[in-house]
Design a protein around this motif. Sequence first.
Motif, mmCIF file in Angstrom:
data_model
loop_
_atom_site.group_PDB
_atom_site.id
_atom_site.type_symbol
_atom_site.label_atom_id
_atom_site.label_comp_id
_atom_site.label_asym_id
_atom_site.label_seq_id
_atom_site.Cartn_x
_atom_site.Cartn_y
_atom_site.Cartn_z
ATOM 1 N N SER A 190 -2.361 11.170 -0.283
ATOM 2 C CA SER A 190 -1.986 11.931 0.910
ATOM 3 C C SER A 190 -1.685 10.991 2.070
ATOM 4 O O SER A 190 -2.090 9.821 2.076
ATOM 5 C CB SER A 190 -3.126 12.875 1.301
ATOM 6 N N GLU A 191 -0.994 11.532 3.066
ATOM 7 C CA GLU A 191 -0.692 10.749 4.257
ATOM 8 C C GLU A 191 -1.970 10.327 4.969
ATOM 9 O O GLU A 191 -2.069 9.229 5.516
ATOM 10 C CB GLU A 191 0.184 11.575 5.206
ATOM 11 N N ALA A 192 -2.977 11.206 4.946
ATOM 12 C CA ALA A 192 -4.238 10.891 5.619
ATOM 13 C C ALA A 192 -4.926 9.712 4.942
ATOM 14 O O ALA A 192 -5.436 8.801 5.609
ATOM 15 C CB ALA A 192 -5.153 12.122 5.599
ATOM 16 N N ALA A 193 -4.938 9.717 3.593
ATOM 17 C CA ALA A 193 -5.582 8.624 2.864
ATOM 18 C C ALA A 193 -4.855 7.311 3.111
ATOM 19 O O ALA A 193 -5.481 6.264 3.359
ATOM 20 C CB ALA A 193 -5.607 8.953 1.369
ATOM 21 N N LEU A 194 -3.524 7.365 3.061
ATOM 22 C CA LEU A 194 -2.751 6.150 3.301
ATOM 23 C C LEU A 194 -2.904 5.685 4.745
ATOM 24 O O LEU A 194 -2.960 4.479 5.017
ATOM 25 C CB LEU A 194 -1.276 6.403 2.995
ATOM 26 N N GLY A 195 -2.990 6.638 5.665
ATOM 27 C CA GLY A 195 -3.175 6.275 7.074
ATOM 28 C C GLY A 195 -4.462 5.496 7.284
ATOM 29 O O GLY A 195 -4.500 4.535 8.072
ATOM 30 N N ASN A 221 -5.936 -9.514 0.758
ATOM 31 C CA ASN A 221 -4.892 -9.769 -0.231
ATOM 32 C C ASN A 221 -4.659 -8.520 -1.066
ATOM 33 O O ASN A 221 -5.222 -7.449 -0.801
ATOM 34 C CB ASN A 221 -5.249 -10.975 -1.114
ATOM 35 N N LEU A 222 -3.837 -8.639 -2.085
ATOM 36 C CA LEU A 222 -3.472 -7.470 -2.894
ATOM 37 C C LEU A 222 -4.674 -6.869 -3.619
ATOM 38 O O LEU A 222 -4.725 -5.658 -3.836
ATOM 39 C CB LEU A 222 -2.404 -7.865 -3.930
ATOM 40 N N ARG A 223 -5.640 -7.710 -3.981
ATOM 41 C CA ARG A 223 -6.812 -7.185 -4.678
ATOM 42 C C ARG A 223 -7.608 -6.257 -3.756
ATOM 43 O O ARG A 223 -8.089 -5.201 -4.184
ATOM 44 C CB ARG A 223 -7.700 -8.329 -5.169
ATOM 45 N N HIS A 224 -7.747 -6.658 -2.501
ATOM 46 C CA HIS A 224 -8.460 -5.803 -1.543
ATOM 47 C C HIS A 224 -7.740 -4.465 -1.378
ATOM 48 O O HIS A 224 -8.365 -3.395 -1.399
ATOM 49 C CB HIS A 224 -8.560 -6.496 -0.170
ATOM 50 N N VAL A 225 -6.427 -4.525 -1.193
ATOM 51 C CA VAL A 225 -5.663 -3.288 -0.991
ATOM 52 C C VAL A 225 -5.701 -2.426 -2.250
ATOM 53 O O VAL A 225 -5.817 -1.192 -2.164
ATOM 54 C CB VAL A 225 -4.206 -3.617 -0.597
ATOM 55 N N SER A 226 -5.643 -3.035 -3.419
ATOM 56 C CA SER A 226 -5.705 -2.274 -4.674
ATOM 57 C C SER A 226 -7.038 -1.547 -4.804
ATOM 58 O O SER A 226 -7.087 -0.402 -5.281
ATOM 59 C CB SER A 226 -5.500 -3.209 -5.872
ATOM 60 N N ARG A 227 -8.132 -2.205 -4.396
ATOM 61 C CA ARG A 227 -9.435 -1.538 -4.448
ATOM 62 C C ARG A 227 -9.486 -0.362 -3.477
ATOM 63 O O ARG A 227 -10.048 0.700 -3.786
ATOM 64 C CB ARG A 227 -10.550 -2.539 -4.158
ATOM 65 N N MET A 228 -8.895 -0.533 -2.299
ATOM 66 C CA MET A 228 -8.860 0.577 -1.342
ATOM 67 C C MET A 228 -8.053 1.745 -1.900
ATOM 68 O O MET A 228 -8.442 2.914 -1.765
ATOM 69 C CB MET A 228 -8.269 0.108 -0.011
ATOM 70 N N LEU A 229 -6.940 1.448 -2.544
ATOM 71 C CA LEU A 229 -6.117 2.498 -3.142
ATOM 72 C C LEU A 229 -6.878 3.209 -4.260
ATOM 73 O O LEU A 229 -6.803 4.442 -4.393
ATOM 74 C CB LEU A 229 -4.823 1.898 -3.691
ATOM 75 N N VAL A 257 -7.135 0.111 8.209
ATOM 76 C CA VAL A 257 -8.015 -1.002 7.809
ATOM 77 C C VAL A 257 -7.218 -2.310 7.766
ATOM 78 O O VAL A 257 -7.689 -3.353 8.215
ATOM 79 C CB VAL A 257 -8.662 -0.716 6.440
ATOM 80 N N ILE A 258 -6.004 -2.242 7.212
ATOM 81 C CA ILE A 258 -5.169 -3.442 7.133
ATOM 82 C C ILE A 258 -4.846 -3.952 8.531
ATOM 83 O O ILE A 258 -4.933 -5.162 8.801
ATOM 84 C CB ILE A 258 -3.873 -3.143 6.348
ATOM 85 N N GLU A 259 -4.490 -3.045 9.440
ATOM 86 C CA GLU A 259 -4.163 -3.433 10.816
ATOM 87 C C GLU A 259 -5.359 -4.083 11.496
ATOM 88 O O GLU A 259 -5.221 -5.064 12.226
ATOM 89 C CB GLU A 259 -3.729 -2.194 11.619
ATOM 90 N N GLN A 260 -6.546 -3.568 11.195
ATOM 91 C CA GLN A 260 -7.732 -4.014 11.902
ATOM 92 C C GLN A 260 -8.284 -5.341 11.375
ATOM 93 O O GLN A 260 -8.761 -6.174 12.143
ATOM 94 C CB GLN A 260 -8.818 -2.927 11.810
ATOM 95 N N PHE A 261 -8.207 -5.540 10.048
ATOM 96 C CA PHE A 261 -8.919 -6.685 9.472
ATOM 97 C C PHE A 261 -8.030 -7.777 8.881
ATOM 98 O O PHE A 261 -8.524 -8.840 8.505
ATOM 99 C CB PHE A 261 -9.866 -6.192 8.366
ATOM 100 N N SER A 262 -6.727 -7.547 8.746
ATOM 101 C CA SER A 262 -5.882 -8.530 8.054
ATOM 102 C C SER A 262 -5.830 -9.882 8.761
ATOM 103 O O SER A 262 -5.699 -10.926 8.125
ATOM 104 C CB SER A 262 -4.460 -7.983 7.872
ATOM 105 N N ASP A 263 -5.952 -9.875 10.075
ATOM 106 C CA ASP A 263 -5.856 -11.138 10.819
ATOM 107 C C ASP A 263 -7.124 -11.981 10.703
ATOM 108 O O ASP A 263 -7.074 -13.217 10.826
ATOM 109 C CB ASP A 263 -5.561 -10.867 12.297
ATOM 110 N N ALA A 291 0.829 -1.208 0.000
ATOM 111 C CA ALA A 291 0.000 0.000 0.000
ATOM 112 C C ALA A 291 0.863 1.258 0.000
ATOM 113 O O ALA A 291 0.563 2.240 -0.695
ATOM 114 C CB ALA A 291 -0.929 -0.009 1.213
ATOM 115 N N GLU A 292 1.947 1.232 0.759
ATOM 116 C CA GLU A 292 2.845 2.389 0.816
ATOM 117 C C GLU A 292 3.488 2.658 -0.544
ATOM 118 O O GLU A 292 3.544 3.797 -1.015
ATOM 119 C CB GLU A 292 3.915 2.141 1.877
ATOM 120 N N ARG A 293 3.979 1.607 -1.176
ATOM 121 C CA ARG A 293 4.646 1.761 -2.472
ATOM 122 C C ARG A 293 3.662 2.216 -3.557
ATOM 123 O O ARG A 293 3.939 3.134 -4.310
ATOM 124 C CB ARG A 293 5.306 0.438 -2.861
#
Length: 365
Positions: A323-328, A344-352, A333-339, A313-315
């Motif tokens: 923005s930093e706020a959007a990435l934050g 996966n990458l598709r989820h993160v790509s949609r968020m981006l 979300v990743i911290e909260q739900f990844s466990d 997500a950072e890259r």
Amino acid sequence: MTKIKFIDARFADPDETEFSLKRRFEWHLRKIRALQDGVSPKAPGDFEDELRWNEDLIAVPLSEKDRNKVLRRARRVMGARAKASGLSHLSSDDRRALEVFRNGADLVGIGSEHRADEIAAAIHAEMPWMAAATDFLWKAMRRSVRAGEPGFRLPPVLLDGPPGIGKSAWSRELSRHLRVPRCGIEGTAEQASFVVNGSQRGWGTAFPGRPLQTIVQSLCANPIVVIDEIEKAGTPTSTKGQAYGLTDGLLPLLEPSSAAAWKCPYYQIGFDMSWISWVLTSNSLYPLSAPFLSRLEVLRLTGLSKGDLIAFAEREGAKRILSEAALGGIYQVIEQFSDTHQLNLRHVSRMLARAEAEASSPLLH
């Protein structure tokens, strides 16, 4: 870059047509007749005498019977050459399509072990969670350089792992760094062997297979052919009970010895398909047969860790100038739900993508 003989066919001299052959035979007949009539042959190295000799030959008469006989002989020679070429059964359009291989096909190689190290390091930096695949690639590249191979081919490999971890993206990075074309095939959409092998003439829609089409279009004999979700490819059966499974069609192409003399069902000609780098992906090995798996290096990959998702997500966020706020928010979300949700990458790509769309939306007052 190296050239190899790719097609089992012989190409005649394009400048030697039926007309030019007829002219040559007529000239030869004039020489025979002139000598029989007592005309003095030309003196070697004497330019003026050569002019005299040519004038004497032009003066030798040829009857209509002579010209017809010469024409028939020229046509027989051209027919024999066409038959010997291995291309005579093809249409003129297909012969023209294969004419591109008159001088062979290109092989792209790895210049040095240092170059192999650079490619592996660059791919690993982009996708560190694909370390098993990148390590397999790195060792294959170095081995190719040490063996002095004219081109690089990755041994057939199956990347098996959960969906959305970037198996297809890894193959695209491989194609980009090696500077070779890539042919992508979806196992779920293309279930029959025709997509790889092509179909025989006589079918309503006869065509060559996608890998061969890629080589014809690029003139590169060692492209990367990627087949995604190979385990989901079914086995279509004809009304006569004949099976046309995608995995069955791949068997001779995955074996180097048979691939080197593979005969295309469409063109009915042999091609050297042994330099293709086959990269297959799957989410499960369960439906795949033992003979099929025995031809592949099976690499089992695991899901992405929380750190992998955040680094991705950072890259990608930096590339999209988020923005930093959007990435934050994405990191949260990743911290909260990844466990608990197997992100996966598709989820993160949609968020981006959503964050990028919101950043570009006009403000409402």
